[in-house]
Write a protein that holds these residues in place. Structure first.
Motif, PDB file in Angstrom:
ATOM      1  N   GLU A 102       0.817  -1.216   0.000  1.00 27.09           N
ATOM      2  CA  GLU A 102       0.000   0.000   0.000  1.00 27.09           C
ATOM      3  C   GLU A 102       0.849   1.265   0.000  1.00 27.09           C
ATOM      4  OE1 GLU A 102      -2.555  -0.411   3.362  1.00 27.09           O
ATOM      5  OE2 GLU A 102      -3.998  -1.623   2.267  1.00 27.09           O
ATOM      6  N   ILE A 103       2.111   1.156   0.431  1.00 27.23           N
ATOM      7  CA  ILE A 103       2.958   2.352   0.426  1.00 27.23           C
ATOM      8  C   ILE A 103       3.164   2.856  -0.999  1.00 27.23           C
ATOM      9  CG2 ILE A 103       5.202   1.198   0.380  1.00 27.23           C
ATOM     10  CD1 ILE A 103       6.080   3.477   2.414  1.00 27.23           C
ATOM     11  N   ASN A 104       3.132   1.948  -1.981  1.00 27.75           N
ATOM     12  CA  ASN A 104       3.251   2.372  -3.378  1.00 27.75           C
ATOM     13  C   ASN A 104       2.065   3.245  -3.776  1.00 27.75           C
ATOM     14  OD1 ASN A 104       5.665   0.942  -3.757  1.00 27.75           O
ATOM     15  ND2 ASN A 104       4.553  -0.917  -4.271  1.00 27.75           N
ATOM     16  N   SER A 105       0.868   2.836  -3.382  1.00 28.68           N
ATOM     17  CA  SER A 105      -0.330   3.634  -3.668  1.00 28.68           C
ATOM     18  C   SER A 105      -0.274   4.964  -2.943  1.00 28.68           C
ATOM     19  CB  SER A 105      -1.588   2.877  -3.236  1.00 28.68           C
ATOM     20  OG  SER A 105      -1.697   1.678  -3.948  1.00 28.68           O
ATOM     21  N   PHE A 106       0.233   4.956  -1.715  1.00 29.54           N
ATOM     22  CA  PHE A 106       0.366   6.174  -0.927  1.00 29.54           C
ATOM     23  C   PHE A 106       1.300   7.174  -1.622  1.00 29.54           C
ATOM     24  CE2 PHE A 106       2.994   8.424   2.218  1.00 29.54           C
ATOM     25  CZ  PHE A 106       2.026   9.206   2.836  1.00 29.54           C
ATOM     26  N   ILE A 107       2.460   6.701  -2.066  1.00 29.45           N
ATOM     27  CA  ILE A 107       3.433   7.578  -2.740  1.00 29.45           C
ATOM     28  C   ILE A 107       2.852   8.087  -4.057  1.00 29.45           C
ATOM     29  CG2 ILE A 107       5.691   7.633  -3.881  1.00 29.45           C
ATOM     30  CD1 ILE A 107       6.613   5.632  -1.659  1.00 29.45           C
ATOM     31  N   TYR A 108       2.216   7.220  -4.810  1.00 30.38           N
ATOM     32  CA  TYR A 108       1.589   7.620  -6.068  1.00 30.38           C
ATOM     33  C   TYR A 108       0.519   8.686  -5.823  1.00 30.38           C
ATOM     34  CZ  TYR A 108      -0.599   7.192 -10.657  1.00 30.38           C
ATOM     35  OH  TYR A 108      -1.120   7.453 -11.894  1.00 30.38           O
ATOM     36  N   LEU A 110       0.394  10.816  -3.268  1.00 27.58           N
ATOM     37  CA  LEU A 110       1.081  12.069  -2.928  1.00 27.58           C
ATOM     38  C   LEU A 110       1.541  12.805  -4.182  1.00 27.58           C
ATOM     39  CD1 LEU A 110       3.457  11.342   0.114  1.00 27.58           C
ATOM     40  CD2 LEU A 110       1.688  13.087  -0.009  1.00 27.58           C
ATOM     41  N   MET A 111       2.143  12.072  -5.089  1.00 28.87           N
ATOM     42  CA  MET A 111       2.649  12.688  -6.321  1.00 28.87           C
ATOM     43  C   MET A 111       1.500  13.273  -7.139  1.00 28.87           C
ATOM     44  SD  MET A 111       5.825  12.311  -5.818  1.00 28.87           S
ATOM     45  CE  MET A 111       6.535  12.917  -7.337  1.00 28.87           C
ATOM     46  N   ASN A 112       0.401  12.546  -7.227  1.00 34.98           N
ATOM     47  CA  ASN A 112      -0.747  13.033  -7.987  1.00 34.98           C
ATOM     48  C   ASN A 112      -1.360  14.280  -7.368  1.00 34.98           C
ATOM     49  OD1 ASN A 112      -1.578  11.410 -10.405  1.00 34.98           O
ATOM     50  ND2 ASN A 112      -1.180   9.777  -8.949  1.00 34.98           N
ATOM     51  N   VAL A 113      -1.551  14.271  -6.073  1.00 37.16           N
ATOM     52  CA  VAL A 113      -2.153  15.419  -5.394  1.00 37.16           C
ATOM     53  C   VAL A 113      -1.249  16.644  -5.490  1.00 37.16           C
ATOM     54  CG1 VAL A 113      -3.000  16.292  -3.170  1.00 37.16           C
ATOM     55  CG2 VAL A 113      -3.554  13.973  -3.883  1.00 37.16           C
ATOM     56  N   SER A 114       0.055  16.422  -5.586  1.00 39.44           N
ATOM     57  CA  SER A 114       0.992  17.548  -5.690  1.00 39.44           C
ATOM     58  C   SER A 114       0.956  18.222  -7.060  1.00 39.44           C
ATOM     59  CB  SER A 114       2.419  17.096  -5.388  1.00 39.44           C
ATOM     60  OG  SER A 114       3.019  16.498  -6.514  1.00 39.44           O
ATOM     61  N   GLY A 115       0.273  17.602  -8.002  1.00 41.82           N
ATOM     62  CA  GLY A 115       0.189  18.201  -9.333  1.00 41.82           C
ATOM     63  C   GLY A 115       0.992  17.478 -10.386  1.00 41.82           C
TER      64      GLY A 115
END
Length: 124
Positions: A102-108, A110-115
């Motif tokens: 799930e950490i992969n989904s979490f990092i993905y 974060l990157m998406n929400v950052s723009g």
């Protein structure tokens, strides 16, 4: 308190987080008293936020902070949501600690929400 991540993982995450375009605010919902998973989730998010100035962490109380509980449809603690740099909630919510794969989904997320995310087609 011991770190959840060793130096190698911290270095890798720090490098990934250099790619964050805008600030991301993580709002964590915990509760007073016994809360299975709350301390671990808070420790995880504090450590993640410490790896980039663009990741901000705030804590709310479940169920006392009713306006936010309703706004983000929080049904349990610990849960957390991600908000973009304008404060918009794109619907990304995690219930509990994002462990294992799930950490992969979490990092993905974060990157998406950052723009830095990819736009999905309208029909998706």
């Amino acid at each position: 308190m011991a770190s959840l991540f060793n130096d190698e993982i911290k270095g890798q995450l720090t490098e990934i987080f250099k790619g964050l375009k805008h600030e991301v605010k993580i709002t964590l919902f915990t509760q007073k008293g016994p809360c299975l998973g709350c301390p671990e989730t808070e420790e995880f998010l504090e450590e993640i936020a410490g790896l980039s100035a663009k990741i901000k962490l705030e804590t709310r109380n479940y169920p006392e902070d009713q306006a936010d509980v309703v706004k983000y449809n929080i049904e349990m603690a610990p849960s957390f949501v991600m908000l973009d740099h304008t404060g918009k909630y794109p619907g990304i919510k995690f219930n509990g600690l994002p462990a294992g794969h799930e950490i992969n989904s979490f990092i993905y997320a974060l990157m998406n929400v950052s723009g830095n995310g990819e736009e999905l087609p309208e029909d998706v």
